[in-house]
Scaffold this active site. Structure first.
Site, PDB file in Angstrom:
ATOM      1  N   LEU A 254       1.722  18.462  37.980  1.00 31.72           N
ATOM      2  CA  LEU A 254       0.916  18.107  39.140  1.00 31.72           C
ATOM      3  C   LEU A 254       0.407  19.409  39.746  1.00 31.72           C
ATOM      4  O   LEU A 254       1.202  20.295  40.059  1.00 31.72           O
ATOM      5  CB  LEU A 254       1.805  17.357  40.149  1.00 31.72           C
TER       6      LEU A 254
ATOM      7  N   HIS B   2      -7.365   3.588  20.923  1.00 29.64           N
ATOM      8  CA  HIS B   2      -6.349   4.443  21.543  1.00 29.64           C
ATOM      9  C   HIS B   2      -6.656   4.729  23.027  1.00 29.64           C
ATOM     10  O   HIS B   2      -5.819   4.544  23.892  1.00 29.64           O
ATOM     11  CB  HIS B   2      -6.223   5.786  20.811  1.00 29.64           C
TER      12      HIS B   2
ATOM     13  N   GLY C  65      -0.241   4.894  -0.570  1.00 32.27           N
ATOM     14  CA  GLY C  65      -1.303   5.448   0.284  1.00 32.27           C
ATOM     15  C   GLY C  65      -0.821   6.572   1.182  1.00 32.27           C
ATOM     16  O   GLY C  65       0.373   6.852   1.283  1.00 32.27           O
TER      17      GLY C  65
ATOM     18  N   GLY D 260       0.866  -1.190   0.000  1.00 29.59           N
ATOM     19  CA  GLY D 260       0.000   0.000   0.000  1.00 29.59           C
ATOM     20  C   GLY D 260       0.891   1.225   0.000  1.00 29.59           C
ATOM     21  O   GLY D 260       0.605   2.237   0.652  1.00 29.59           O
TER      22      GLY D 260
ATOM     23  N   LYS E 130      -5.148  -0.812  12.697  1.00 31.43           N
ATOM     24  CA  LYS E 130      -6.596  -0.817  12.783  1.00 31.43           C
ATOM     25  C   LYS E 130      -7.223  -0.219  11.515  1.00 31.43           C
ATOM     26  O   LYS E 130      -6.537   0.519  10.811  1.00 31.43           O
ATOM     27  CB  LYS E 130      -7.050  -0.051  14.026  1.00 31.43           C
TER      28      LYS E 130
ATOM     29  N   GLY F 282       2.909   4.073  20.926  1.00 31.77           N
ATOM     30  CA  GLY F 282       4.269   4.469  20.562  1.00 31.77           C
ATOM     31  C   GLY F 282       4.579   5.905  20.952  1.00 31.77           C
ATOM     32  O   GLY F 282       5.689   6.383  20.736  1.00 31.77           O
TER      33      GLY F 282
ATOM     34  N   HIS G  90      -0.949   3.233  17.326  1.00 34.52           N
ATOM     35  CA  HIS G  90       0.187   4.151  17.350  1.00 34.52           C
ATOM     36  C   HIS G  90       0.235   5.004  18.615  1.00 34.52           C
ATOM     37  O   HIS G  90       1.262   5.542  18.959  1.00 34.52           O
ATOM     38  CB  HIS G  90       0.270   4.988  16.063  1.00 34.52           C
TER      39      HIS G  90
HETATM   40  C1  BG6 Z   1      -5.989   7.717  14.012  1.00 34.08           C
HETATM   41  C2  BG6 Z   1      -7.416   8.044  13.728  1.00 34.08           C
HETATM   42  O1  BG6 Z   1      -5.869   6.428  14.533  1.00 34.08           O
HETATM   43  O2  BG6 Z   1      -5.448   8.648  14.929  1.00 34.08           O
HETATM   44  C3  BG6 Z   1      -7.565   9.462  13.226  1.00 34.08           C
HETATM   45  O3  BG6 Z   1      -7.911   7.135  12.745  1.00 34.08           O
HETATM   46  C4  BG6 Z   1      -6.881  10.433  14.161  1.00 34.08           C
HETATM   47  O4  BG6 Z   1      -8.920   9.793  13.052  1.00 34.08           O
HETATM   48  C5  BG6 Z   1      -5.476   9.985  14.463  1.00 34.08           C
HETATM   49  O5  BG6 Z   1      -6.874  11.689  13.527  1.00 34.08           O
HETATM   50  C6  BG6 Z   1      -4.827  10.855  15.515  1.00 34.08           C
HETATM   51  O6  BG6 Z   1      -3.484  10.538  15.653  1.00 34.08           O
HETATM   52  P1  BG6 Z   1      -2.451  11.603  16.176  1.00 34.08           P
HETATM   53  O7  BG6 Z   1      -1.201  10.829  16.367  1.00 34.08           O
HETATM   54  O8  BG6 Z   1      -2.357  12.654  15.116  1.00 34.08           O
HETATM   55  O9  BG6 Z   1      -3.015  12.139  17.439  1.00 34.08           O
END
Ligand code: BG6
Length: 490
Positions: free
Chosen positions: A386, A242, A15, A12, A150, A183, A180
Site C-alpha cells: 500500500l 483471466h 501435450g 492429451g 479454455k 488458482g 488457472h
Molecule cells: C495462458 C495463456 O492462459 O496463460 C498464455 O494462453 C499465457 O498465452 C499464460 O502465457 C500465462 O500464464 P502464467 O501462469 O504463466 O502467467
C-alpha cells in the site's frame, strides 16, 4: 475429506500443458500427501507408447521442492509406478472402453473408485472426448468429473454450441472449467483481503477509488505457440478470461457465504452490470522485431507458425465501467501484452486524493503521485503493498511516498503451490469455488463478442510496438482519456 480410490486420466497426455503443468502438479500433490491413497494416473493420447516410455516422458518434468527433506527421488519413483499409459483415438468409444477396462483392473481391490478426467486437448475435440469418455469410461458408482481448459469457444455463438454439446454428456456439477489465474495464491487471497479486513472493504467503492488497473505483461513472445495464438489473439487468450475473472472477484458484492454457488452468483451479477467493451475504448498492438546490441528479437510475424500479414493483436488495453451503485463512473483498465519489457501481473487500485490535503501547498506534494495506491502483485515476487505518505524521520518536515509492504517471500517461508496444484486438488474435493460456471462465461462472451466481431470485420490494424518495449503509446492515451496513469510494474 475421505481418501477414496481415484483414477485420474490425463487426455492429451503427450501435450505441452500435460508435461509442463499437469503431471508436475499431480506429483506435487502426491509429494504433499494430498492425493487419495489409492490413486492411479492414466495418460491417454494417440501416440503408441508403453508404460515405461510414458514414465520416462513425464519423469523429466517432475521437480522437487526447494525445501525437500531428501525423500523426493523415492517419492518420484513411487509416483511414477502409479502412472500408466493407454494409447487411443480421441473419437473412439472402443478405445475409451479399453481404458475403462484397464482402470477397472487397477481399481479392482476397491469397491468403488472415482474418476477424474483432465481434457488437455484442443477445443475442437472437447465434446467428442467428453462423449466417448463419459459413455465408455465413467465411474460405475463413484463420481466422474472432467476438467476442461479454455478456449471455451471464440465468441458467444461458438461458446453456446460447445456448452450445449458438453451438456449432452455431462451435468454442470461434473464440468470443471479451469481458469488457472483463479488458482493463483494472490487471487484466492482477494476475497480474504476484502472481506476479512475492516480497513479495505469500506473504501472499496466509487467514493474512494479513482480507478482500478488489472495488468498482465509477459516479456516473451508467442515462441512457437503462434499457430494457436493467432486464431485467438490476446483479448480472447488473456483479457476475456483471466483479467475479467480477476475483475469480477475484485468488484463483486460480498457473497452470502463462501459457498461456490454464492460466490459465482455474485460474479455473474457484477459481470452483468459491466458495460459492453467498445472499440473506441480499446487499443490493440502487435510486437515487431527489435535489434539490441547485435541481437535481434523476432517480431510476431517472424514466428513460423503465424500466418504472414496476420493482424492478430498480441497486446490490448481497454477500459470498462461497472454500472452499479458501488462502481458507477470508476474506470477499470485492463491491459495485457506479450513481448513487453517485464513479466508481471498486478492489480492496482488508485485511491482518490485526500480532500483538503493540509500538505498540498506547503510541501509541494504532487497529489497525483501521492495518492494512496494498493498493489496486489500476482506474480512474480508475490505480495501486496500500500503506497502511503509518511514523514521522513528527522527534525524537518519532509514527506515521502513509501510502501507498507507484505512481500510473501520475506513473510512466509513456504513455497507457493502452483495454480494447477490447487485447482486439481479442488476438483478432487468437489470444490467448485475457483472454477467457472457456464453462465459466467456466457456473460463474459456477451461483453466481448460484439467488439471482437467489429475488430475482425473492419480488419482493425494493431499498433506495432518493439519487442521488449512498454507496448503501444495508444495505451497511454486510453488511460489519459480517463485521467489515469498506468502504474509502473515493479
Ligand atoms: C495462458 C495463456 O492462459 O496463460 C498464455 O494462453 C499465457 O498465452 C499464460 O502465457 C500465462 O500464464 P502464467 O501462469 O504463466 O502467467
Amino acid at each position: 475429506w475421505e481418501k477414496a480410490a481415484l483414477s485420474i486420466v490425463v487426455v492429451g497426455a503427450s501435450g505441452d500443458l500435460a508435461k509442463k503443468k499437469i503431471f508436475p502438479s499431480l506429483f506435487a500433490l502426491y509429494y504433499e500427501n494430498m492425493l487419495p491413497q489409492n490413486f492411479k494416473v492414466y495418460g491417454y493420447a494417440r501416440s503408441k507408447m508403453n508404460d515405461e516410455e510414458f514414465r520416462d516422458l513425464i519423469a523429466g518434468s517432475l521437480t522437487c521442492r526447494l525445501n525437500d527433506a531428501g525423500d523426493c527421488g523415492k517419492k518420484m519413483d513411487e509416483f511414477l509406478e502409479r502412472c500408466f499409459y493407454q494409447a487411443g483415438q480421441y473419437a473412439s468409444e472402443d478405445d475409451f472402453a479399453a481404458l475403462d477396462k484397464r482402470m477397472a483392473d487397477g481399481e479392482s481391490e476397491q469397491s468403488c473408485a472415482d474418476r477424474m478426467f483432465y481434457l488437455s486437448i484442443p477445443p475442437n475435440i472437447f465434446t467428442t472426448v467428453a462423449a466417448c469418455a463419459s459413455k465408455a469410461a465413467s465411474s460405475k458408482c463413484g463420481w466422474t468429473r472432467m476438467i476442461v481448459e479454455k478456449p471455451f469457444g471464440k465468441d458467444s455463438e461458438s461458446f453456446q454450441e460447445l456448452s450445449a454439446a458438453l451438456y449432452e454428456h455431462l451435468r454442470e456439477d461434473q464440468i470443471y472449467r479451469i481458469d488457472h489465474y483463479l488458482g493463483k495464491e494472490l487471487i484466492e487471497n482477494l476475497t480474504v483481503l476484502r472481506f476479512a479486513n475492516l480497513v479495505f472493504e469500506p473504501l472499496w467503492s466509487r467514493q474512494y477509488i479513482r480507478n482500478v488497473q488489472v495488468i498482465f505483461s509477459e516479456n516473451f513472445g508467442t515462441e512457437g505457440r503462434g499457430g494457436y495464438f493467432d486464431q485467438y489473439g490476446i483479448v480472447r487468450d488473456v483479457i476475456q478470461n483471466h483479467l475479467l475473472q480477476i475483475l469480477a472477484l475484485f468488484a463483486m458484492e460480498q457473497p452470502a457465504s463462501l459457498d461456490a454457488e454464492d460466490i459465482r452468483n455474485e460474479k455473474v451479477k457484477v459481470l452483468k452490470s459491466m458495460g459492453q467493451v467498445r472499440l473506441e475504448d480499446m487499443v490493440l498492438g502487435q510486437y515487431r522485431s527489435r535489434t539490441t546490441r547485435g541481437t535481434t528479437l523476432p517480431g510476431y510475424l517472424d514466428d513460423d507458425t503465424v500466418p504472414p500479414n496476420s493482424i492478430t493483436p498480441t497486446f490490448a488495453a481497454c477500459s470498462v465501467f461497472i454500472n452499479n451503485a458501488r462502481w458507477d463512473g470508476v474506470p477499470f483498465l485492463l491491459k495485457a501484452g506479450k513481448a513487453l519489457a517485464n513479466k508481471a501481473a498486478e492489480i492496482r487500485v488508485q485511491f482518490r486524493h485526500v480532500p483538503g490535503n493540509l500538505y498540498r501547498n506547503k510541501l509541494g506534494l504532487d497529489l497525483d503521485k501521492a495518492t494512496n495506491e494498493l498493489v496486489i502483485r500476482i506474480q512474480p515476487n508475490e505480495g501486496i503493498y500500500l503506497k502511503v505518505n509518511n514523514k521522513v524521520p528527522g527534525l524537518g518536515l519532509r514527506i515521502d511516498t513509501t510502501r507498507l509492504d507484505l512481500t510473501y517471500k520475506s513473510k512466509y517461508q513456504a513455497t507457493l503451490p502452483d495454480a494447477y496444484e490447487r485447482l486439481i486438488l479442488d476438483c478432487i474435493n468437489g470444490d467448485r469455488r475457483l472454477f467457472i460456471r457456464n453462465d459466467e462465461l456466457e456473460v463474459a462472451w456477451e461483453k466481448f463478442t460484439p467488439v471482437l466481431k467489429e475488430i475482425e470485420d473492419r480488419g482493425v490494424q494493431p499498433e506495432l510496438y518493439p519487442y521488449g518495449s512498454r507496448g503501444p503509446v495508444g495505451a497511454h492515451y486510453l488511460a489519459a482519456k480517463h485521467g489515469v496513469r498506468w502504474g509502473d510494474l515493479a
